[in-house]
Design a protein around this motif. Structure first.
Motif, PDB file in Angstrom:
ATOM      1  N   GLY A 138       9.324   4.096  37.022  1.00  0.00           N
ATOM      2  CA  GLY A 138       9.628   3.495  38.096  1.00  0.00           C
ATOM      3  C   GLY A 138      10.835   3.625  38.847  1.00  0.00           C
ATOM      4  N   ILE A 139      11.051   3.293  40.214  1.00  0.00           N
ATOM      5  CA  ILE A 139      11.812   3.544  40.997  1.00  0.00           C
ATOM      6  C   ILE A 139      12.705   2.272  41.408  1.00  0.00           C
ATOM      7  N   ARG A 140      13.869   2.121  41.375  1.00  0.00           N
ATOM      8  CA  ARG A 140      14.743   0.986  41.876  1.00  0.00           C
ATOM      9  C   ARG A 140      15.513   1.105  43.076  1.00  0.00           C
ATOM     10  N   ARG A 141      15.806   0.128  43.707  1.00  0.00           N
ATOM     11  CA  ARG A 141      16.426   0.014  44.807  1.00  0.00           C
ATOM     12  C   ARG A 141      17.559  -1.172  44.640  1.00  0.00           C
ATOM     13  N   SER A 142      18.858  -1.041  44.672  1.00  0.00           N
ATOM     14  CA  SER A 142      19.841  -2.010  44.414  1.00  0.00           C
ATOM     15  C   SER A 142      19.628  -2.385  43.332  1.00  0.00           C
ATOM     16  N   GLY A 143      19.226  -1.922  42.328  1.00  0.00           N
ATOM     17  CA  GLY A 143      18.984  -2.403  40.905  1.00  0.00           C
ATOM     18  C   GLY A 143      17.577  -3.142  40.671  1.00  0.00           C
TER      19      GLY A 143
END
Length: 252
Positions: A138-143
């Protein structure tokens, strides 16, 4: 000359449940299915008979949905078809697989977020234990988890890429492509070949996969049908060994 052995991708759920995913399997007669909290796929023999459908009914239970992939035979006349769609099966041809520095390994602790992402994006069946089928990245942005992809069916020598989804807020940034290439990299590192399924109507996804180096192997179909509330049992002419015809876990 003997007939050639069936290709494992012709009946991929069955090839998985009699192979690398045998420890997930439940069985009645010749019928195999994944544990219901793992994934809904059920596997019939290539040429199912009346007794096989009776075993499906007994395994699933009256009124329950039965979900099949790579299957075109009609169910018995008293079964209600609730969903049917044409699909495609694509296989790795020239995929430029590569790890991604932003991709994170997802596991059981991430399942609530994964289920929430799936609910928003609708990539296909994903259940509380689907993450156990293989590697999910997965990829997270701002958690916050905003994109993921992972592995589902596992016929011998092959692994299906599935669960590919991207939150609307980050679409158009190439995250799905990056994750598919990263998951494919892990598959190929094991000496296996990636493949995937897509709805025939999902032309944008098919174009994406083809641009990544996947090619059409076959056209297929997805089917969901309801077991009748009062199914008529078929005469069971099988020779019963001890425990035959009962619900069993295979490989556990």
């Amino acid at each position: 000359m003997p007939e050639p052995a069936p290709h494992p991708l012709d009946n991929p759920a069955r090839a998985s449940l009699t192979g690398p995913h045998a420890h997930f399997a439940e069985r009645r007669g010749r019928i195999l299915r994944y544990s219901p909290d793992v994934t809904p796929w059920l596997a019939l023999p290539d040429a199912p008979e009346a007794q096989d459908w009776a075993d499906v009914a007994a395994l699933a239970g009256p009124g329950s949905p039965v979900t099949l992939t790579a299957f075109r035979e009609p169910p018995p006349a008293d079964w209600e078809i609730v969903f049917r769609a044409e699909g495609v099966q694509l296989v790795d041809d020239t995929v430029d697989a590569a790890p991604d520095p932003e991709a994170l390994l997802l596991g059981p602790a991430d399942v609530p977020e994964m289920l929430d992402l799936v609910e928003r994006t609708r990539p296909g069946p994903f259940l509380p234990r689907t993450v156990e089928l293989g590697t999910y990245l997965g990829i997270r942005r701002s958690g916050v988890l905003v994109a993921m992809a992972g592995e589902r069916l596992h016929p011998p020598g092959w692994t299906e890429i599935s669960g590919v989804c991207t939150d609307e807020s980050v679409r158009g940034q190439g995250l799905a492509s990056r994750l598919v290439r990263a998951v494919a990299h892990g598959i190929k590192e094991r000496g296996e070949t990636p493949f995937l399924h897509a709805a025939g109507s999902n032309t944008s996804a098919i174009r994406l996969y083809e641009s990544l180096g996947f090619t059409l192997r076959r056209r297929t179909a997805f089917l969901s049908a309801l077991v009748p509330a009062d199914p008529v049992p078929a005469p069971d002419a099988r020779t019963r060994d001890r425990g035959a015809g009962s619900l069993e876990h295979v490989g556990r």
